[in-house]
Structures are given as structure tokens and as C-alpha cells.
Write a protein that holds these residues in place. Structure first.
Motif, PDB file in Angstrom:
ATOM      1  N   ALA A  42      53.629 -18.585  23.648  1.00 18.37           N
ATOM      2  CA  ALA A  42      53.631 -19.346  24.613  1.00 18.37           C
ATOM      3  C   ALA A  42      52.591 -17.660  25.394  1.00 18.37           C
ATOM      4  N   GLU A  43      51.500 -18.231  26.239  1.00 17.19           N
ATOM      5  CA  GLU A  43      51.035 -17.322  27.102  1.00 17.19           C
ATOM      6  C   GLU A  43      51.116 -17.825  28.801  1.00 17.19           C
ATOM      7  N   LEU A  90      49.876  -7.445  27.229  1.00 17.93           N
ATOM      8  CA  LEU A  90      48.717  -8.192  27.165  1.00 17.93           C
ATOM      9  C   LEU A  90      49.247  -8.109  25.567  1.00 17.93           C
ATOM     10  N   SER A  91      48.467  -9.768  25.397  1.00 20.64           N
ATOM     11  CA  SER A  91      48.191  -9.508  24.017  1.00 20.64           C
ATOM     12  C   SER A  91      46.757 -10.006  23.356  1.00 20.64           C
ATOM     13  N   GLN A 116      54.076 -18.003  34.621  1.00 15.12           N
ATOM     14  CA  GLN A 116      55.594 -19.098  34.138  1.00 15.12           C
ATOM     15  C   GLN A 116      55.109 -19.333  32.522  1.00 15.12           C
ATOM     16  N   PRO A 117      55.299 -18.080  31.765  1.00 11.69           N
ATOM     17  CA  PRO A 117      54.237 -18.137  30.294  1.00 11.69           C
ATOM     18  C   PRO A 117      54.507 -19.299  29.203  1.00 11.69           C
ATOM     19  N   THR A 118      53.352 -20.235  28.771  1.00 11.26           N
ATOM     20  CA  THR A 118      53.437 -21.485  29.089  1.00 11.26           C
ATOM     21  C   THR A 118      53.084 -21.939  26.859  1.00 11.26           C
ATOM     22  N   ILE A 144      47.165 -12.180  29.022  1.00 15.02           N
ATOM     23  CA  ILE A 144      48.502 -12.266  29.292  1.00 15.02           C
ATOM     24  C   ILE A 144      49.464 -12.973  28.593  1.00 15.02           C
ATOM     25  N   LEU A 145      50.199 -12.461  28.501  1.00 15.31           N
ATOM     26  CA  LEU A 145      51.731 -13.250  28.017  1.00 15.31           C
ATOM     27  C   LEU A 145      53.082 -12.967  29.068  1.00 15.31           C
ATOM     28  N   SER A 146      52.838 -11.820  29.818  1.00 13.72           N
ATOM     29  CA  SER A 146      54.240 -12.072  31.017  1.00 13.72           C
ATOM     30  C   SER A 146      54.254 -11.349  31.673  1.00 13.72           C
ATOM     31  N   GLY A 147      54.569 -10.911  33.171  1.00 19.87           N
ATOM     32  CA  GLY A 147      54.419  -9.845  34.062  1.00 19.87           C
ATOM     33  C   GLY A 147      55.653  -9.955  34.642  1.00 19.87           C
TER      34      GLY A 147
END
Length: 294
Positions: free
Chosen positions: A50-51, A17-18, A36-38, A24-27
Motif C-alpha cells: 500500500a501507499e 517514504l519509499s 490511509q495507506p491504500t 509516502i507509505l505512512s505518516g
């Protein structure tokens, strides 16, 4: 570790998280990505590149003409993200305060003061938790303005789109798109975009609202032996389906209201909150291996 980036991990689910954008940054599930971080132009993209998902608060999508009328008063909101229209609210463009954080839970808070000519003053809270194979996100908004205002909530996650990505989601009505990426007319759901019994996510441009959603969805990635169950409690009864043409991503966005709701009958499902009133919605994301069955 800096509190700008928060890690949640229970051995099965790993979520990053940020506080920038409350995003959410990644999972990942057992090491396999579920987002799919974008790059989006949101604050987390500017800070981290990206987030993977960001909150929509105090309402989602576009506001036509950047104006609306409520209780006989005309209000104006300034464009906020390089789009001609005010887009996706304020939360994704703001820094959130870390209220609490441990290995499996985090709570973020954002307080927005009215910046004239916008009338919106509110407090937003997000609570994230991982338990077993489930990520739970509870988002709320509380009206801090001196008068009632229409408000809503939403989530804007980005998911991988492969050739075999399949979506199951039941809704009652479909909205076409018009100029300015605004909703046009409601009507029956086209066969190719009807996901009640499951359908491949097409590679064409998508930017359509669905209303009358039953709050459940399933995304399947056959190539990765992975699926993701999405469940959203009321008031999440609409969703947006967005995908750039021929892109390797798509967005399934639970919302409490229709886009451009300020200009639709009944405010498109936006909730009229008096001073001090809150709107709360919970969404769960539960990934699992397809080979494991239900």
C-alpha cells in the motif's frame, strides 16, 4: 536499514517514504495516523502492499484516447496501469534515486527518457522535510525533451474517512464526471459538495475536479481530536476529490491543472515547458489536535 524505505521523524511527525513510486507509505502525528495507506496498483503497492500518497508527474489523472495534439503534432501514450487510459503519469510506477536523506529531510530523483511513441522526457525531483508539526513536499519537473510539451504536477494522498470527517476548501467551479472517469462539464458547485464553509465528506462515489482553488484546505476528524491543514502554493490551483462509495478513505489531490487537460481549452492549466524549463510546486501538511485550537 535499506534505502528502499526512508524514515523521517522529529518526535512530533513520523513519515515513512519509499523510493518505489517516490511515495509516502505512512505518516502520523504524535502516533495518530494522518494518512490511509491504500493498495493502488502503483509501484509502492506492489513492493510494500500500500501507499499513502504518490506524486503525479509529468501530469495527473487520465488522458482521453491516450492521444493529444500539440503544435500540429499528434502524440500517443500507452495505457500504463490497467486502466484503458494512460493514468497519473510515470512517477508512481517507477523507482526513484535517493539523492540525500537524514533524520528530517529526504530528496528523491527520477529521470524519464522518452519511450516511443510517448514524447515525454523529463527529470523530476521531490524534497521532503519535517519541521515542528509540518511536512513540506516540493515537487518539480524539468522538460528534457528537445521540444516544448504541456506538463503538470500533482499529489495523490489517501486520507481516513470517518462518519464525522469534515472538509473546508474554497474553489470557484466544479466539474461533473462522464464515462471513463473523465471530466464532463464545469458549473456551479452543488451544495452537498461545496466545502467553502465546511461540509461533511459524503459517503457517495466522488471523482470530481474543482478549479479556482485558493490553495488552502482543512480536514477535521472530530473522532480523533485531529485536523490537517493543507496549503499549496501556486501553481497548485485545482484539486480532485475522489472517494469510492462507502469506503473508509478519500483523496484530496492538489493539482496544477485539470484532469484531461490536454483536451481542454488552454490545456486545462497545464504548463507549456520548453526544453530545460521547470515547473515547481510546494505543498505543506500541518496536523494538529483540534482541542489545541489554532
Amino acid at each position: 536499514m535499506s534505502l528502499d524505505v526512508l524514515q523521517l521523524n522529529n518526535g512530533m511527525l513520523s513519515i515513512e517514504l519509499s523510493r518505489f513510486g517516490g511515495s509516502i507509505l505512512s505518516g502520523s502525528h504524535r502516533g495518530v495516523p494522518i494518512f490511509q495507506p491504500t493498495p493502488t496498483g502503483g509501484l509502492a503497492s506492489l513492493r510494500h502492499g500500500a501507499e499513502a500518497s504518490f506524486p503525479l508527474v509529468p501530469f495527473g489523472n487520465r488522458l482521453e484516447g491516450n492521444t493529444f495534439t500539440f503544435s500540429g503534432n499528434r502524440f500517443v501514450l500507452a495505457p500504463n496501469a490497467g486502466d484503458p487510459f494512460y493514468l497519473h503519469g510515470d512517477g508512481w510506477l517507477a523507482s526513484w534515486q535517493v539523492v540525500s536523506h537524514n533524520e528530517t529531510e529526504a530528496c528523491l530523483r527520477y529521470v524519464h527518457d522518452a519511450i516511443p511513441p510517448s514524447p515525454y522526457a523529463y527529470e523530476a525531483l521531490q524534497h521532503f522535510s519535517v519541521e515542528g508539526g509540518r511536512l513540506t513536499v516540493t515537487l518539480s519537473v524539468t522538460n528534457r525533451s528537445a521540444f516544448a510539451l504541456p506538463m503538470g504536477l500533482g499529489h495523490h494522498p489517501f486520507f481516513p474517512k470517518t462518519a464525522g470527517t469534515r472538509l473546508i476548501a474554497k474553489a470557484g467551479r466544479f466539474w461533473t464526471e462522464r464515462a471513463g472517469h473523465l471530466p464532463d462539464q464545469p458549473g456551479p458547485i452543488p451544495d452537498a459538495l461545496d466545502f467553502e464553509r465546511g461540509n461533511l465528506v459524503p459517503r457517495q462515489w466522488l471523482n470530481n475536479a474543482y478549479e479556482g482553488w485558493d490553495g488552502k484546505a482543512l480536514i477535521e476528524w472530530q473522532e480523533h481530536d485531529l485536523c490537517l491543514e493543507i496549503e499549496a502554493q501556486p501553481p497548485f490551483r485545482h484539486f480532485m476529490l475522489y472517494a469510492p462509495e462507502d469506503a473508509d478513505l478519500f483523496c484530496f489531490e492538489p493539482m496544477t491543472h485539470l484532469p484531461n487537460g490536454h483536451h481542454l481549452p488552454g490545456f486545462g492549466g497545464l504548463s507549456i515547458l520548453e526544453h530545460g524549463q521547470s515547473l515547481v510546486g510546494t505543498m505543506t501538511l500541518s496536523p494538529r489536535l483540534l482541542s489545541e485550537g489554532r
